[in-house]
Design an enzyme around this catalytic site. Structure first.
Site: not given
Ligand SMILES: [Mn+2]
Length: 419
Positions: A34, A226, A243, A254, A333, A337, A344, A367, A371, A388, A390
């Protein structure tokens, strides 16, 4: 509540008479037994109402002379309110939230039946709530449907001064979190401990939650885009890619930074990092009203391809390598965005088949990343390096403003903070 009324008015003015806007709010979601997940209102619903209760539906009836604003809400319930807090109820929806009319959520189907004969077009966000899609299609199968995101996405894409202020606050708090991350990171630390440093700063700064699950990826984990397990040990000699951004008053930050666990870049890490940084800086320099929103992808792809050629990881002429997407195993990638109420954010990238132009008030991420997975075929000294960087960039009348510039990204600055 004035800003929401202004948004509803601006939205309604763009809709034909005899149309009906139906936007369901988010549902409470069971986590286990619950226990619920923390509730977060759906972004379009919040953008037009400022109303943050579950089990709600927002309706706008576009009548010949006016737009009627209707909220369907949960009933007041003294017993439940003891447990979960005050509900606005029908009176609150009108008095506090400015609805012209309010009904109980249970009355929606019958009110819809009453309105349908006079409705020519329904504006509705399909594929957000499948059960609601089915209900609506069953009840209103003779009506024309249009996606509510078309017009609303365009409105949300251009941020007002008040929205930019909230986004600056979200990015300021998140920038502080990244600085604290750099200051506290050390070899032997678990990824989740480093994540906790960020989450402390988000919450302490007034963010309701992270805008998305933080990625804290040490060493090879950075090559999983991710990665959210955050349960490995951070080791000296490896990089950590973080990130993470907070959500402040519904607006997302972000930010990604990549730094050495022990505070000193190795020469290989430095070489890859500098390519990514050059790519990012070249993109940011080019951002201004009137340029294509595809420019970040084009510039970053070129700079990264050139850099990989310089290091001998790719061989060939730059144009050919770009043409055959030779960079793709290393940079797989998007570079940018939209950013706003959603990480996003709403708003299309193409109009009539063409990439759209940037305009003042848009906020986008920049960003680029590289890799290097062992299976990429690069010399093994590059293996498992993932970088990365960003930042969040506001397009202004004469160029742009980096909202996240408080977090350093130059190697010397990062090493100084970590020393
Ligand atoms: Mn981003």
């Amino acid at each position: 509540m004035k800003i929401y009324a202004e948004r509803r008015q601006k939205f309604s003015q763009q809709l034909p008479t005899n149309s009906l806007v139906i936007i369901p709010g988010a549902d409470e979601m069971l986590r286990n037994a619950d226990t619920q997940y923390p509730f977060r209102q759906e972004s379009n619903f919040y953008y037009l109402s400022g109303f943050a209760e579950p089990d709600s539906i927002l309706v706008l009836r576009i009548l010949p002379k006016k737009a009627e604003y209707i909220l369907f809400v949960r009933p007041n319930n003294p017993t439940k309110e003891v447990w979960t807090g005050k509900r606005a109820g029908i009176d609150g929806a009108r008095q506090q939230y400015g609805a012209d009319t309010a009904y109980l959520i249970s009355e929606f189907a019958s009110k819809l039946q009453e309105w349908l004969p006079k409705t020519e077009t329904i504006y509705y966000p399909f594929a957000v709530k499948p059960e609601f899609d089915r209900l609506l299609l069953a009840e209103a199968n003779k009506t024309i449907f249009r996606d509510v995101n078309g017009i609303l996405g365009e409105m949300r894409l251009i941020k007002s001064a008040a929205e930019i202020e909230l986004m600056q606050k979200a990015t300021d708090i998140s920038a502080q979190a990244h600085i604290r991350g750099m200051q506290t990171c050390k070899p032997g630390m678990m990824e989740y401990k480093l994540a906790a440093e960020y989450e402390f700063v988000f919450t302490n700064g007034g963010c309701a939650a992270p805008a998305y699950p933080p990625i804290v990826a040490g060493g090879a984990n950075a090559c999983t885009l991710h990665y959210v397990d955050n349960n490995a040990e951070l080791r000296a000699g490896e990089l950590v890619l973080v990130d993470a951004g907070g959500e402040y008053e519904y607006y997302a930050a972000d930010i990604t930074r990549t730094y050495p666990v022990n505070g000193k870049f190795t020469s290989e890490q430095r070489a890859i990092y500098e390519i990514v940084l050059r790519a990012q800086q070249a993109v940011i320099k080019a951002l201004r009203p009137g340029v294509s929103c595809r420019l970040p992808q084009e510039i970053s792809t070129r700079v990264i391809t050139e850099g990989l050629v310089d290091l001998g990881i790719l061989t060939g002429t730059i144009d050919e390598l770009i043409e055959k997407r030779a960079y793709f195993p290393f940079f797989m990638h998007g570079c940018s965005h939209w950013l706003g109420l959603d990480t996003h954010d709403a708003g299309v990238y193409k109009m009539n088949g063409q990439w759209r132009e940037l305009a003042a008030g848009m906020v986008l991420t920049v960003e680029p990343g590289i890799y290097i997975r062992p299976e990429s075929g690069a010399d093994k000294r590059w293996n498992n390096i993932g970088v990365r960087i960003e930042d969040d960039v506001l397009i202004t009348a004469d160029g742009n403003k980096v909202l996240t510039q408080a977090v350093p990204s130059e190697i010397a600055e990062i090493e100084a903070i970590m020393a």
